[in-house]
Design a protein around this motif. Sequence first.
Motif, short mmCIF file in Angstrom:
data_model
loop_
_atom_site.label_atom_id
_atom_site.label_comp_id
_atom_site.label_asym_id
_atom_site.label_seq_id
_atom_site.Cartn_x
_atom_site.Cartn_y
_atom_site.Cartn_z
N ILE A 99 0.83 -1.20 -0.05
CA ILE A 99 -0.13 -0.14 0.02
C ILE A 99 1.01 1.26 -0.02
O ILE A 99 0.77 2.23 -0.84
CB ILE A 99 -1.00 -0.09 1.29
CG1 ILE A 99 -2.09 -1.03 0.98
CG2 ILE A 99 -1.75 1.49 1.36
CD1 ILE A 99 -3.09 -1.36 1.97
N ILE B 44 2.29 1.69 -3.40
CA ILE B 44 1.31 2.24 -4.06
C ILE B 44 1.07 3.72 -4.18
O ILE B 44 0.88 4.39 -5.15
CB ILE B 44 -0.10 1.17 -4.23
CG1 ILE B 44 0.26 -0.04 -4.66
CG2 ILE B 44 -1.37 2.18 -4.97
CD1 ILE B 44 -1.23 -0.85 -4.11
N GLN B 45 0.93 4.18 -2.87
CA GLN B 45 0.59 5.49 -2.66
C GLN B 45 1.48 6.46 -3.12
O GLN B 45 1.34 7.45 -3.58
CB GLN B 45 0.02 5.71 -1.12
CG GLN B 45 -1.22 4.75 -0.55
CD GLN B 45 -2.51 5.38 -1.28
OE1 GLN B 45 -2.45 6.45 -1.70
NE2 GLN B 45 -3.43 4.68 -1.33
N SER C 208 3.15 5.39 -7.15
CA SER C 208 2.34 5.44 -8.12
C SER C 208 1.45 6.56 -8.03
O SER C 208 1.45 7.52 -8.77
CB SER C 208 1.59 4.27 -8.23
OG SER C 208 0.53 4.12 -9.29
N PHE C 209 0.74 6.57 -6.76
CA PHE C 209 -0.40 7.81 -7.00
C PHE C 209 0.51 9.29 -6.64
O PHE C 209 0.04 10.00 -7.27
CB PHE C 209 -1.22 7.67 -5.83
CG PHE C 209 -2.23 6.45 -6.16
CD1 PHE C 209 -2.18 5.94 -7.41
CD2 PHE C 209 -2.55 5.65 -5.11
CE1 PHE C 209 -3.13 4.95 -7.70
CE2 PHE C 209 -3.55 4.53 -5.49
CZ PHE C 209 -3.82 4.18 -6.72
N GLY D 171 3.71 9.26 -9.42
CA GLY D 171 3.31 8.94 -10.80
C GLY D 171 4.40 8.25 -11.33
O GLY D 171 4.16 8.55 -12.93
N TRP D 172 5.28 7.54 -10.90
CA TRP D 172 6.37 6.90 -11.60
C TRP D 172 5.88 5.75 -12.65
O TRP D 172 6.27 5.46 -13.75
CB TRP D 172 7.44 6.62 -10.74
CG TRP D 172 8.23 7.58 -10.40
CD1 TRP D 172 8.23 8.97 -10.65
CD2 TRP D 172 9.37 7.40 -9.33
NE1 TRP D 172 9.22 9.60 -10.08
CE2 TRP D 172 9.69 8.91 -9.12
CE3 TRP D 172 10.08 6.61 -8.44
CZ2 TRP D 172 10.86 9.20 -8.33
CZ3 TRP D 172 10.76 6.87 -7.63
CH2 TRP D 172 11.37 8.31 -7.61
N VAL D 173 5.16 4.88 -11.88
CA VAL D 173 4.39 3.84 -12.53
C VAL D 173 3.01 3.64 -12.28
O VAL D 173 2.73 3.76 -10.94
CB VAL D 173 5.43 2.46 -12.11
CG1 VAL D 173 5.40 2.33 -10.44
CG2 VAL D 173 4.80 1.12 -12.86
N PRO D 174 2.23 3.21 -13.24
CA PRO D 174 0.68 3.19 -13.02
C PRO D 174 0.31 1.80 -12.36
O PRO D 174 1.14 0.81 -12.57
CB PRO D 174 0.07 3.48 -14.34
CG PRO D 174 1.03 2.84 -15.28
CD PRO D 174 2.45 3.23 -14.66
N VAL D 175 -0.55 1.77 -11.62
CA VAL D 175 -1.22 0.53 -10.67
C VAL D 175 -2.33 0.16 -11.79
O VAL D 175 -2.66 -1.18 -12.01
CB VAL D 175 -1.39 0.59 -9.40
CG1 VAL D 175 -1.91 -0.34 -8.97
CG2 VAL D 175 -0.09 1.07 -8.75
N ILE D 176 -3.23 1.13 -12.26
CA ILE D 176 -4.23 0.69 -12.76
C ILE D 176 -3.95 1.02 -14.33
O ILE D 176 -3.57 2.08 -14.57
CB ILE D 176 -5.48 1.78 -12.38
CG1 ILE D 176 -5.69 1.41 -10.97
CG2 ILE D 176 -6.81 1.45 -13.17
CD1 ILE D 176 -6.33 2.54 -10.16
N ILE E 34 6.60 -4.41 -11.37
CA ILE E 34 7.59 -3.53 -10.77
C ILE E 34 7.20 -3.57 -9.10
O ILE E 34 7.83 -3.88 -8.43
CB ILE E 34 7.81 -2.22 -11.15
CG1 ILE E 34 8.25 -2.46 -12.72
CG2 ILE E 34 8.81 -1.43 -10.68
CD1 ILE E 34 8.69 -1.04 -13.69
N VAL F 6 -3.51 -7.18 -2.78
CA VAL F 6 -3.29 -5.78 -2.74
C VAL F 6 -3.48 -5.12 -4.19
O VAL F 6 -3.96 -3.90 -4.06
CB VAL F 6 -2.15 -5.41 -1.75
CG1 VAL F 6 -1.76 -4.00 -2.02
CG2 VAL F 6 -2.27 -5.79 -0.31
#
Lengths: 311, 550
Positions: A151, A154-155, A158-159, A162-167, A176, A254
């Motif tokens: 988590i 991801i937070q 990604s969020f 913004g280096w790598v998208p999760v969605i 990754i 997750v």
Amino acid sequence: MTARQLWLRIGQALLVLLATYTLAFILLSALPSDAIMARYASPDLGLSSDEINAIRAEYGADKPLIVQYFTSLFGFLTGNFGYSVQTGASIASMVAEALPGTLALAISAFVLACIWALLIAVAASFSRGLRGFVLGLPSLMVSLPSFWIGIILIQLVSFKLGWVPVIGASPVQSLILPALTLSIPIAAPLAQVLVRSIEDVERQPFISVVKARGASRSRIFFGNVLRNAILPALTIAGVLFGELVGGAVVTEAVFGRAGIGQMTVNAVANRDTPVLMAVVVIAATLYVLINLLVDLLHPVLDPRVRRKERA
Amino acid sequence: MKKRAMPLSSIVLALLLGVTACGNVTQHASEAEDDIVTYLEPNFFKTLYPPSAGFYANGGVLNQVTDRLLYQDPETLELSPWIATKLPEVNEDATEYTFDIRTDVTYSDGSPLTAENVVKNFDLYGKGDKSRKLTSSEQITNYDHGEVVDEDTVRFFFSEPAPGFAQATSSFNAGLLSDATLDKDTTGFAPGKATEIIGSGPFVIEDEQMNSSLTMKAREDYDWAPAESEHQGRAYIDGIKYVLAAEESVRTGGLVSGQGDIARQIEAPVEKHLQEQGLTISSHSTNGVTNQLAFRFRDPRLSDIRVRQAIIAGIDRDEILETLFSDSYPKANSVLSSSALGYQDMSQYYVYDPDKAQRLLDEAGWVRGEDGIRSKDGQRLTLNINEALPQPRSREVITKVQEQLARIGIEITLNPGDQAAQDADSKDINKVQIRHTMVGRADYDVLKSHLHSDNRDSLLNLDEETGELGDPELEKLLEQIASSPREEDRAEASAKAQRMMAEKAYALPLFEEPQVYGVQPYLEGFEEESIGRPNFYNVRINHDRLEESQ
């Protein structure tokens, strides 16, 4: 390993698989409720008890347990994994969809874990100043729960950054963060064993001899110490495979990744016995195979074992 | 020494740079060349067989890919023509329904939607097929058979009056499917087979990544939207990317970072946070039985009405709603939602009055023990409540109830376990005495679905061992709701049933359960159907606002 030993190991492996299968079947049967109730007694469908009983009969769930056991075992032996009771999906196709993703995750996490373990071991040996800190890392890493690391990654990665998208990520991108998440707790015991065994090897008399012959520090480390120290780490790596499967359950949940882990979570929640039996058999087979592989690798890496076998 | 530590930091740096190299790949989900909306779902669908598709994730898919005979307005709940060209002709005792249907509709595989096909759909949904492990629809009761009258007319026959049938034809549980799809068995509707589910709806399932994502594309030749809809023809957007995001933090984070466009199941505490970030919260009532605690009155402790009334008077619903929920969750005043058909305000029966609760329990002979919990004849006043896993914050609600009822001397325990265990235990009165539950359906019949012994039997009115009913009067009222041919009679029976539920203190309604979605501000026209499943047909992307939001 002689041919006889090899056959013996394979025989053992098959016995382990059968025992695992039987134990899993007994344990799952002992749980309250079952897959048919989980699906058809769900309030969403509003079916009456009579209708549910008719469906139970259709599935053969009213037959004695021993008959169900042998029917299911025969199915597995003939390669017929059957269908998920919860969704009706073919288990073979579920596995075919899920396994590659999980293997990709497990392998990349394992490779990453080996890199972390090596980095820690190298750092502990070479940087005396940071040694205390570096040696503390495995304890820290093993205490971080996978879902928390997931988590946070991801937070943050990604969020926030913004280096790598999760969605909507590509297959590589989507690997990754989960691989990173899963690698951290796996790396910890690897690193610990590696550091310990490096210390042991460094104290061996042959290292003093190599030193006395004027070999450089890095040559001694990579050429002699690491090579000898890696064997116990290899053994533990086989055992850690179980952790990888367990960790994949959490990581896939997750990250919403399709895989054996997520399939297991859903199957457990829905008492989906046929799916769970397939998962148990796959996990046990992989576990047995990896350990067999580790045993076979030992003589390749350690000439002493080879000599002993020849003798 | 420091110098030798460099390789480590260099490698870490290199790795970080490697990750950064993939950097800034995130973009607004709907920014791609086509107008594809990314929809984040907490669950992946389990089956696309319409009668079994009540689970939120299933309905979320079927609602996009299937059309229905009738359309139900989600706000007024009125029925209007869709594939049927007008409302059905119904005989006097509601045992025969005649529909005129459109003849210009085709399924996405090119096959025509014919009268034969419509009959085939309802023959399956009305009766099920046990050999294919396909169940009948809970909503279609007393179904006998269907007949093709002529090319554009079908007639359905029922063994008993079935006044709920017209509404049932408007639900996604009666979504029309092509002949080939109807020939499948339960495995054909399972995950992994989604692309083979052929409907006539505005979207077509184009790709499925099992247990991970679904891609639906707009159907170019779609031209049979409900007559009431202003928008006719093709959907505005080009498609929907339905993505599994089980973790709530991933759904909300995905919205805030712009990786997703719409997310379902936004928990109450997060709503405010999302609104502060400029997102829209869209909530819609599920228009049926409210989120409630149903008391199994055949249990010896709950068989005394004073105990049930004491529980109702001992629970402070305002405190629960203020602490745990938001404005999207209005307090319930009846076992039915205020927007449901047949709703009657019964709020006077559900008043918080802890003194009254104490008095009632004293009168009933329950005496406080040393630990504050009451007992009578050596039996403690301990009651077990199931955790309603699909319902919002059930565990927290029960924890609050636990705390409040402990004050009046009732001990509440939470039934442990996952969904399968909860479902199994909830059928056993010795395990679960109070059922936390709700039912979504926009028809009078919803009370029957909730309480009748042939359906969910939330009160466990039927004793399965003896076959006797605890309250035959209630059962009779429910049957009247579901089989009175005239709407007025159904409304009256529903009102009586709600009054009976209130007077006999059979349940405590907590709140009107909504489906809550987080929506990007640049998405327009997002709606929910009558029980809160998403409807993407009218959705469009406002590109000016999309640019502004970046």
